[in-house]
Design an enzyme around this catalytic site. Structure first.
Site, PDB file in Angstrom:
ATOM      1  N   TYR A 269       0.812  -1.215   0.000  1.00  0.00           N
ATOM      2  CA  TYR A 269       0.000   0.000   0.000  1.00  0.00           C
ATOM      3  C   TYR A 269       0.849   1.271   0.000  1.00  0.00           C
ATOM      4  CZ  TYR A 269      -4.048  -2.947   1.106  1.00  0.00           C
ATOM      5  OH  TYR A 269      -5.034  -3.887   1.083  1.00  0.00           O
TER       6      TYR A 269
ATOM      7  N   LYS B 227       4.032 -15.243   2.016  1.00  0.00           N
ATOM      8  CA  LYS B 227       3.984 -16.005   0.765  1.00  0.00           C
ATOM      9  C   LYS B 227       5.438 -16.272   0.374  1.00  0.00           C
ATOM     10  CE  LYS B 227       1.687 -17.725  -2.753  1.00  0.00           C
ATOM     11  NZ  LYS B 227       0.947 -18.991  -2.647  1.00  0.00           N
TER      12      LYS B 227
ATOM     13  N   ASP C  48      -2.336 -18.138   1.277  1.00  0.00           N
ATOM     14  CA  ASP C  48      -3.442 -18.837   0.599  1.00  0.00           C
ATOM     15  C   ASP C  48      -3.967 -19.986   1.455  1.00  0.00           C
ATOM     16  OD1 ASP C  48      -0.901 -19.850   0.169  1.00  0.00           O
ATOM     17  OD2 ASP C  48      -1.268 -20.544  -1.864  1.00  0.00           O
TER      18      ASP C  48
ATOM     19  N   ASP D 122      -5.240  -7.066   5.709  1.00  0.00           N
ATOM     20  CA  ASP D 122      -6.462  -6.392   5.303  1.00  0.00           C
ATOM     21  C   ASP D 122      -7.489  -7.445   4.876  1.00  0.00           C
ATOM     22  OD1 ASP D 122      -8.242  -4.479   4.568  1.00  0.00           O
ATOM     23  OD2 ASP D 122      -7.098  -3.672   2.896  1.00  0.00           O
TER      24      ASP D 122
ATOM     25  N   ASP E 169     -10.716  -9.191   7.458  1.00  0.00           N
ATOM     26  CA  ASP E 169     -12.114  -9.072   7.020  1.00  0.00           C
ATOM     27  C   ASP E 169     -12.739 -10.458   6.860  1.00  0.00           C
ATOM     28  OD1 ASP E 169     -12.264  -6.321   6.957  1.00  0.00           O
ATOM     29  OD2 ASP E 169     -13.067  -6.256   4.909  1.00  0.00           O
TER      30      ASP E 169
END
Ligand code: NAD
Length: 366
Positions: A143, A191, A223, A247, A251
């Protein structure tokens, strides 16, 4: 322990003021019972600030935030301003206050308490007892990394996922310190099978973990973690992630609790900590007195825990909320399909929490 606490309340738009009012009342009950001196100052943010001062984050609000011991935010956003460019909309005030306060660790609990599990789309036997605390790095990663661009001539766009060693160390320490006070397990998400930045993240987290021999560390690929959280949420205590992965996963894990209106958050590590429920300003229900204030009340509990060191008081608010939910009191968002739910207004719900809180304290004192 801080006996005096200056709290800046930026209630914002929509249901923000409705739920924040109940959170403040709960904090006032705690102050009265414990003889603490909590001072509250109110300043505008978001749409109400645009109307009053022409800016979503007026300088007076920002200064008051920087001068306070903790900031309690409601929500920002109003359909009235949808036509404005993003930099002038209410949400710009939220992004700016987060950036100015400089918190780098975003804490997002996700839990399934007795009485709540029927609200989750997951089966009760899967979620019951789940209690996860996400620690998401908030100021680095994809970001914020440079270079970033959408080159329209080349028809090409790119962002950069970048972390420094120090950025990973500081957020990892937050996760391990918190896990040490919980169930002593950190799951770090990356990852590392594909990304160099994740390889560095994993090596750094492993290095910091040496300082915490009592806390177990495991690594998961993002994942696989997206599946594990849904399949076995009880397996996780503190989940440490970089910005983008956190993020998305936090959620996703919200479905364990089953209601946006229940979820609190805290952003710590900067000049002043920022506390806000996860939900937005909910314009569809604003002004109707039906918003769920429990996320804001649990946010107030986080404020006491992380800005005042008042662990017992924070836990007493959480127990009171748990009890109110277990007693069958529900806001409309949680009552769906539950015929036995006692549906209450925002203020009734807040009063119920305070009643239980005061009652529990009185019986503890006897
Ligand atoms: P939202 O969280 O406001 O609402 C989503 C849905 O959940 C709505 O149906 C709403 O009624 C319900 N809901 C949310 N909180 C609730 C509560 N406490 N009790 C009962 N029901 C609740 O998200 P949205 O509709 O996507 O966004 C509305 C506005 O809020 C937008 O302007 C958006 O930009 C803003 N927003 C702000 C924040 C924030 O301030 N942190 C976060 C998300 C969205």
């Amino acid at each position: 322990m801080a006996n005096k606490l200056n709290i800046l309340v930026v209630a914002g738009d929509g249901i923000g003021p409705e739920v924040t009012r109940e959170a403040v009342r709960v904090l006032q009950s705690v102050a009265e019972a414990g003889d603490y001196d909590f001072a509250f100052r109110n300043e505008p943010i978001g749409g109400v600030a645009i109307k009053a001062h022409g800016s979503p984050l007026p300088d007076t609000t920002l200064k008051a935030a920087l001068d306070s011991d903790a900031v309690l935010l409601g929500a920002v956003g109003s359909n009235e301003f949808n036509a404005l460019p993003p930099s002038q909309r209410p949400e710009a005030g939220l992004l700016k206050i987060r950036a100015e306060l400089g918190g780098f660790a975003n804490l997002r609990p996700s839990f399934a308490w007795p009485g709540l599990s029927q609200n989750s789309p997951l089966r009760a036997e899967v979620v019951e007892g789940a209690d996860i605390l996400f620690v998401r790095e908030l100021l680095g990663g994809l970001y914020f990394g440079a270079p970033r661009e959408w080159d329209k001539h080349k028809n090409e766009a790119w962002n950069t996922m970048r972390y420094t060693h120090d950025e990973v160390v500081r957020v990892t320490k937050v996760a391990f310190d918190l896990a040490g006070k919980r169930r002593k397990k950190v799951t770090s998400v990356d990852k590392a099978n594909v990304l160099e930045v994740s390889q560095m993240w994993r090596a750094t987290v492993t290095e910091v973990a040496q300082q915490y021999p009592d806390v177990a560390l495991e690594h998961q690929y993002v994942d696989a973690m997206a599946m594990h959280i849904m399949n076995q949420p009880r397996n996780y205590d503190v989940v440490l992630t970089e910005n983008l992965f956190g993020d998305i996963l936090s959620d996703e894990a919200g479905v364990i609790t089953g209601s946006l209106g229940m979820l609190p958050s805290a952003t710590i590590g900067g000049t002043v900590n920022l506390y806000e429920p996860v939900h937005g300003s909910a314009p569809d229900i604003a002004g109707k007195g039906i918003a769920n204030p429990l996320g804001a009340i649990l946010t107030a509990a986080m404020l006491l825990r992380y800005s005042a060191g008042l662990q017992e008081e924070a836990a007493s608010i959480e127990s009171a909320v748990k009890q109110v939910v277990a007693d069958g009191y529900r806001k409309a968002d949680l009552a769906r399909g539950d015929k036995s739910a006692k549906v209450s207004s925002t203020t009734e719900m807040g009063s119920k929490v305070r009643e239980v809180l005061v009652g529990n304290r009185a019986s503890a004192a006897r």
